[in-house]
Design an enzyme around this catalytic site. Structure first.
Site, PDB file in Angstrom:
ATOM      1  N   THR A  21      63.643  28.866  19.345  1.00  0.00           N
ATOM      2  CA  THR A  21      63.389  27.432  19.171  1.00  0.00           C
ATOM      3  C   THR A  21      64.644  26.588  19.355  1.00  0.00           C
ATOM      4  O   THR A  21      64.555  25.365  19.368  1.00  0.00           O
ATOM      5  CB  THR A  21      62.852  27.140  17.753  1.00  0.00           C
ATOM      6  OG1 THR A  21      63.788  27.681  16.817  1.00  0.00           O
ATOM      7  CG2 THR A  21      61.489  27.748  17.529  1.00  0.00           C
ATOM      8  N   LYS A  22      65.794  27.229  19.479  1.00  0.00           N
ATOM      9  CA  LYS A  22      67.043  26.467  19.500  1.00  0.00           C
ATOM     10  C   LYS A  22      67.393  26.015  20.934  1.00  0.00           C
ATOM     11  O   LYS A  22      66.791  26.475  21.899  1.00  0.00           O
ATOM     12  CB  LYS A  22      68.163  27.301  18.875  1.00  0.00           C
ATOM     13  CG  LYS A  22      67.878  27.705  17.407  1.00  0.00           C
ATOM     14  CD  LYS A  22      68.001  26.538  16.468  1.00  0.00           C
ATOM     15  CE  LYS A  22      67.385  26.642  15.100  1.00  0.00           C
ATOM     16  NZ  LYS A  22      67.487  27.780  14.275  1.00  0.00           N
TER      17      LYS A  22
END
Ligand SMILES: *Cc1c(COP(=O)(O)O)cnc(C)c1O
Length: 376
Positions: A187-188
């Site tokens: 998700t980063k």
């Protein structure tokens, strides 16, 4: 309206090109035996250069990097570590695992990061560290925190998991504290699938974490399979590091995509009674996650808006809960009402994966605008 039903807009998704695929394929095919650390070493080198730090150790997660760094700082039973109440649990978990207590202080209205005044007031003789988490890419007031740390002889740790691309007066987030930790979770802004990295400029701290990261085997130890102490096993694999080498090669464009997405949302919402991620003078925000906070005097139902977005195929996310309200074994520094206890009900994170189109951003913005306009 038919258009609406067709959309499926996740909140995040990695940006993977043929570069990452080629490196990962090479690692899977050739990265064994004598070559089993090649991409890991290369990844650490390029990451250090990107951040302008002296030492880096790639890890299996940011949580692992924090755990080892905190252990190496000597944090243990009976100690207190000060951090913001508004946070992801990953910052608090290593503190609890080490037998110490996370002490939660309130956040600032504008940055949603820990309030330096509250930090200083929360210091006791048991305080062993302060963790500065750059929330959603927003920078902590590092000058103030580092000064407090210096005054009291307490290290300041940077959890920069959400802050790749954020720059504080010429210094990259994660490069200013005793050590920094990053996450490369899917998700980063940049990813290795799962993964993280520990960074520092302090040679002694680096040596301690290096030993801890290798099951407690010091690199000066001549005996094979001999642990000098009980350490950890939080290593990044060569295949993950290969993906990371591809991502860091594209880091400027990954950050720029995040920034462009944020700036477009910001334009769409600039006449609404909302606040978004700030970018103070002299700082650059990596804008990992465009976040909207609706002003206090405007009626607002977070869950109603999130479900309306969901009905339209848009995945928005809730703002972080105050950790003091969760089962995390910490305690609030002060017995009073915190900003963190109210803000999460008035806030949400908007989709921001790199390939989000302008049309998607306008589509999401229209739903948000209409919902907020209805109530005031
Ligand atoms: C994502 C995140 C972490 C944890 O990262 P992992 O790699 O999943 O361990 C830690 N702190 C913050 C602030 C995060 O957003």
């Amino acid at each position: 309206m038919a258009d609406k039903q067709l959309r499926n807009i996740p909140y995040t998704r990695p940006s993977i090109t043929e570069t990452e695929v080629a490196y990962a394929t090479d690692a899977a095919r050739n990265g064994w035996g004598d070559h089993c650390y090649d991409y890991i070493i290369r990844f650490e080198e390029v990451f250090k250069a990107h951040l302008d730090v002296k030492y880096a150790i790639a890890t299996s997660s940011c949580t692992g990097a924090l755990h080892m760094g905190m252990h190496a700082l000597g944090i243990g039973p009976g100690d207190e570590v000060i951090m913001a109440d508004t946070n992801w649990v990953a910052t608090a978990a290593p503190i609890v695992h080490l037998g110490a207590t996370p002490v939660f202080v309130d956040i600032l209205q504008d940055s949603w990061c820990l309030d330096p005044q509250q930090v200083e007031a929360a210091i006791t003789s048991n305080t062993k560290a302060i963790v500065a988490v750059h929330l959603y890419g927003n920078l902590c007031d590092m000058d103030a925190l580092l000064k407090i740390g210096e005054r009291h002889g307490i290290p300041v740790i940077e959890d920069a998991a959400e802050a790749i691309g954020s720059v504080y007066h010429g210094k990259r987030a994660g490069s200013m504290g005793s050590f920094g930790a990053f996450s490369f979770h899917g998700t980063k802004t940049m990813t290795t699938g799962e993964g993280g990295i520990f960074v520092t400029n302090q040679p002694d701290l680096y040596e301690r974490v290096l030993t801890l990261s290798n099951h407690g085997r010091s690199r000066a130890q001549g005996k094979q399979f001999w642990p000098d102490l009980v350490g950890y096993k939080y290593k990044m694999s060569n295949v993950q590091a290969a993906i990371g080498c591809g991502q860091i090669q594209r880091i400027d464009c990954l950050i720029e995509a995040k920034r462009n997405i944020f700036l477009m949302y910001y334009e769409c919402f600039k006449d609404l009674p909302v606040r978004m991620n700030p970018e103070p003078e002299g700082c650059t925000n990596g804008f990992w996650m465009p976040t909207l906070v609706v002003e206090d005097d405007i009626p607002f139902e977070r869950d109603v808006l999130i479900s309306e977005l969901k009905q339209n195929g848009v995945d928005a996310r809730v703002f972080f809960w105050p950790l003091s309200a969760t089962p995390v074994q910490g305690r609030k520094a002060f017995n009073r009402r915190f900003i963190s206890e109210n803000i999460y009900l008035r806030a949400l994170n908007l989709p921001s994966f790199h390939d989000l189109t302008d049309s998607d951003i306008l589509f999401v913005s229209d739903i948000v605008r209409n919902a907020i306009a209805r109530t005031h």
